[in-house]
Design an enzyme around this catalytic site. Structure first.
Site, PDB file in Angstrom:
ATOM      1  N   SER A  27       0.753  -1.132   0.052  1.00 12.85           N
ATOM      2  CA  SER A  27       0.046   0.227   0.149  1.00 12.85           C
ATOM      3  C   SER A  27       1.071   1.124   0.029  1.00 12.85           C
ATOM      4  CB  SER A  27      -0.801  -0.056   1.307  1.00 12.85           C
ATOM      5  OG  SER A  27      -1.803  -0.922   1.350  1.00 12.85           O
ATOM      6  N   ARG A  31       1.770   4.406  -3.138  1.00 15.89           N
ATOM      7  CA  ARG A  31       1.320   5.683  -2.796  1.00 15.89           C
ATOM      8  C   ARG A  31       2.616   6.578  -2.757  1.00 15.89           C
ATOM      9  NH1 ARG A  31      -2.505   2.451  -0.361  1.00 15.89           N
ATOM     10  NH2 ARG A  31      -4.245   3.548   0.129  1.00 15.89           N
ATOM     11  N   GLY A  97      -5.932  -3.351  -7.779  1.00 12.05           N
ATOM     12  CA  GLY A  97      -7.013  -2.527  -7.545  1.00 12.05           C
ATOM     13  C   GLY A  97      -6.746  -1.429  -6.901  1.00 12.05           C
ATOM     14  N   SER A 170     -13.245   2.216   2.711  1.00 14.68           N
ATOM     15  CA  SER A 170     -12.334   1.978   1.624  1.00 14.68           C
ATOM     16  C   SER A 170     -11.126   2.784   1.511  1.00 14.68           C
ATOM     17  CB  SER A 170     -12.785   1.714   0.276  1.00 14.68           C
ATOM     18  OG  SER A 170     -11.862   1.791  -0.595  1.00 14.68           O
ATOM     19  N   GLN A 172      -8.898   2.937  -0.665  1.00 16.50           N
ATOM     20  CA  GLN A 172      -8.594   3.201  -1.985  1.00 16.50           C
ATOM     21  C   GLN A 172      -9.457   4.118  -2.517  1.00 16.50           C
ATOM     22  OE1 GLN A 172      -9.218  -0.756  -3.779  1.00 16.50           O
ATOM     23  NE2 GLN A 172      -7.430  -1.677  -2.918  1.00 16.50           N
ATOM     24  N   ASP A 331      -7.852  -7.861   4.093  1.00 15.09           N
ATOM     25  CA  ASP A 331      -6.679  -8.549   3.509  1.00 15.09           C
ATOM     26  C   ASP A 331      -6.268  -9.854   4.379  1.00 15.09           C
ATOM     27  OD1 ASP A 331      -6.751  -6.968   1.431  1.00 15.09           O
ATOM     28  OD2 ASP A 331      -5.085  -5.825   2.117  1.00 15.09           O
ATOM     29  N   LYS A 358     -13.045  -8.831  -4.116  1.00 13.81           N
ATOM     30  CA  LYS A 358     -11.466  -8.923  -4.057  1.00 13.81           C
ATOM     31  C   LYS A 358     -10.949  -9.298  -5.522  1.00 13.81           C
ATOM     32  CE  LYS A 358     -10.947  -6.958  -0.079  1.00 13.81           C
ATOM     33  NZ  LYS A 358     -10.260  -5.565   0.183  1.00 13.81           N
ATOM     34  N   ARG A 404      -3.744 -14.194  -2.060  1.00 14.68           N
ATOM     35  CA  ARG A 404      -3.877 -14.191  -0.556  1.00 14.68           C
ATOM     36  C   ARG A 404      -4.463 -15.754  -0.280  1.00 14.68           C
ATOM     37  NH1 ARG A 404      -2.140  -9.771   1.407  1.00 14.68           N
ATOM     38  NH2 ARG A 404      -2.690  -7.863   0.145  1.00 14.68           N
TER      39      ARG A 404
END
Ligand code: DC
Length: 649
Positions: A27, A31, A97, A170, A172, A331, A358, A404
């Site tokens: 993540s 970013r 995603g 979320s 995201q 997750d 997902k 996962r």
């Protein structure tokens, strides 16, 4: 990029011990790249995630006009608003995603049209949740159908700030809106009812954006004024979602004691630790000085948030209730479901609807995994209930392309006691954790790529079957016959008499042989077609009967396995001599008529002669290994043969 095998075998019954450093947080890595593209100047980052998802985002920011240089985990991004423009080609977000949703927010602020595409799994993930707020800000985001499925077309330009309350928790969506808000007029406010991971706000603040965060009950309000960003200098901490696999594995495997170092420790990411503690697992989180930045002059790198070492030991687990808000991204649900399967009693995961969209229908996939490893799962509305059986059993499972699920299945296998499991579709783990198998081994676990040995006479279907089987299992293939043929070709080409055993053996020992996949080469010469000539077919049996040639080539075949881990290997002696420990041994046959028909390019008497020499030679004659399964391919379709062999794994 490291390739992982499409099929992995994982053994159980071995305590796990030691420490690993979780891979760079995925993540944060996404970013850092996006904010680096927007920052005026040179962003530097260390410890970036080495997965394919982040590699896609890296290519995306380069396509947008940032200059990106990557050296392992170190990356520099020369960014700035004036450099960025919609690219003339679609941007491929791969399986990610996060990558797609965040990029949509960024390009919404660029005048012009950007197309974002992804793989099959990403192409069925809903993008309406970002299309709506970005649309309200003044961009046009279109995809297919009511749920706005990718490919996405984003027409960006003049944006105005909005106040947005995402209907589903979320990070995201929050991040997409904030990234767009950077170039909007007026303030952008995201009001999240449940706290989600805070990386975007944290990194925006580090980059000098005018951003403020206020707690509001269980949630948070993030306010951003349009801002110009400074470049970032960060060391990316380890990924807690990946650390969770080892933490759960340590809890489940008797005798284990594992530490995962330098993990990002923001509260929204460590919910799984609280869940495991409620289940009775001794898990400790000790704050850590963080990953060491390199001593490069002027690096000035700081960590991108709080960092901790997480230690866990084995303990019997009891069931609990897990609320979606504890782990907002969900997750860690697959691996926590494995933990729940090993507890005795019912663990309820409440509010899991989001798992359906997902990387796979993860709700169904988790339920299937739990069932396969010996517990019972039931989907009750939006809840998942795992009825743990107290112990796990080995299984043959398929990831369905979801990384996962693949890693959770590996943890279940480690915990299932003596024996081994098979995980199909394992290759997708490269999207997030290419070092997973190395870390598993570093902790003392056993995982390996299977070897499937395919032996049999000419025309029995070895090549066709092994090619299709390798594709089906995502494994490499080695055609050892091509190696003998290449040596025979070289002998003919160089005027060495095939009866000159020393001369031919010298070629087998010295020549550089590339057996494929791709062109077959010997000493750099492409002989793919030439080795199938009648002349080579006539000569090769004598060459293959030469013990010194066999010794040289068997050594190379074993070296191939050492390099590749395993694969589908075809020949005449694979199960008997080369890999007597192969995971599955198959001896293919077919009726003489069928074999002659398949070998129509070779005269029937030549095939028969070759079979006779191969079967009666002194050195490793063609023979069925005692433990090889006999499979008659006469009149059978390739698919049915491949299915049958796959089932034996
Ligand atoms: O599979 P093929 O027809 O391409 O093999 C060519 C020859 O090589 C065949 O006559 C047998 C020999 N061979 C062998 O002796 N051992 C192997 N592992 C593979 C092939």
């Amino acid at each position: 990029m490291k390739r992982l095998p499409g099929t992995l075998r994982v053994g159980g019954g071995q305590a796990l011990a030691g420490e690993v450093r979780a891979p760079g947080d995925k993540s944060i890595s996404h970013r850092v790249l996006l904010l680096g593209a927007l920052g005026e100047g040179r962003t530097t980052a260390e410890g970036l995630s080495d997965g394919e998802d982040v590699a896609h985002t890296l290519e995306a920011v380069a396509a947008l006009g940032a200059a990106v240089v990557r050296d392992g985990g170190r990356v520099t991004v020369d960014g700035g608003r004036a450099r960025l423009h919609p690219p003339d080609r679609p941007i491929d977000c791969g399986n990610s995603g996060t990558g797609m949703r965040l990029l949509a927010g960024l390009v919404a602020g660029l005048a012009g049209e950007t197309v974002l595409t992804g793989d099959e799994s990403l192409s069925v993930r809903p993008m309406d949740r970002i299309a709506e707020p970005l649309g309200a800000m003044g961009a046009t985001v279109s995809g297919s159908g009511a749920r706005c499925l990718p490919p996405l077309t984003v027409k960006g330009g003049r944006l105005s700030g909005i106040t947005w309350t995402p209907p589903v928790a979320s990070a995201q969506v929050k991040s997409a809106v904030l990234l767009a808000g950077l170039s909007a007029t007026g303030d952008t406010v995201v009001h999240e009812p449940v706290r989600t991971r805070a990386h975007t706000e944290e990194l925006l603040a580090a980059a000098g954006a005018d951003v403020s965060v206020r707690d509001d009950g269980d949630g948070r309000v993030v306010r951003l004024r349009p801002s110009t960003l400074r470049p970032l200098h960060v060391v990316v901490p380890g990924d807690p979602s990946q650390a969770a696999f080892w933490v759960v594995a340590a809890c489940l495997v008797p005798g284990s004691e594992v530490t995962v170092r330098t993990v990002y420790a923001g509260a929204e990411r460590l919910g799984f630790v609280g869940v495991l503690r409620r289940m009775g697992a001794p898990v400790t989180v000790a704050s850590s000085p963080g990953p060491e930045p390199s001593r490069e002059p002027g690096s000035g790198a700081g960590s991108a948030g709080p960092v901790a070492d997480i230690a866990a030991r084995h303990a019997p687990l009891r069931p609990t209730v897990v609320l979606a808000g504890e782990i907002p991204s969900l997750d860690e649900v697959p691996v926590l479901a494995v933990a729940a399967a090993a507890a005795v009693g019912a663990t309820r995961f409440v509010g899991m609807a989001e798992l359906r969209v997902k990387e796979s229908d993860r709700l169904a996939a988790v339920a299937a995994l739990v069932g396969a490893v010996g517990a019972r799962a039931e989907v009750d509305g939006d809840d998942l209930v795992v009825h743990g059986a107290g112990r796990l059993r080995h299984a043959s499972v398929d990831s369905g392309g979801d990384h996962r699920i693949a890693m959770a299945a590996a943890v279940a296998a480690l915990a299932a006691g003596p024996g081994q499991s098979r995980i199909g579709g394992f290759g997708c783990v490269a999207t997030s954790y290419p070092g997973f198998v190395d870390h598993l081994a570093a902790l003392g676990g056993r995982a390996w790529t299977p070897v499937v040995a395919i032996d049999g006479p000419a025309g029995s279907g070895k090549s066709t079957v092994s090619r299709a089987l390798a594709r089906r299992l995502g494994l490499e293939r080695l055609d050892t016959g091509a190696m003998y043929r290449a040596v025979a070709w070289a002998a003919l080409d160089r005027g060495v008499d095939p009866a000159d055993t020393d001369g031919v053996a010298a070629i087998a020992r010295a020549a550089a042989i590339e057996p494929g996949p791709g062109p077959v080469r010997i000493d750099g010469v492409d002989v793919t077609t030439a080795i199938r000539s009648p002349e080579v077919s006539r000569t090769v049996s004598a060459v293959a009967a030469n013990p010194a040639v066999r010794a040289a080539l068997v050594e190379r075949q074993r070296a191939w396995r050492a390099g590749h881990g395993g694969g589908v290997v075809e020949g005449r002696d694979i199960g008997t001599v080369v890999f007597p420990d192969a995971d599955v041994k198959v001896y293919l046959t077919a009726s003489p008529e069928e074999r002659a028909r398949r070998r129509s390019d070779e005269a029937a008497d030549s095939v028969a002669r070759r079979d006779r020499i191969d079967s009666t030679r002194a050195a490793s004659p063609l023979a069925r290994a005692d433990d090889a399964r006999l499979l008659d391919t006469t009149g059978r379709s390739v698919d049915s043969v491949v299915e049958e062999i796959s089932s034996w794994l």
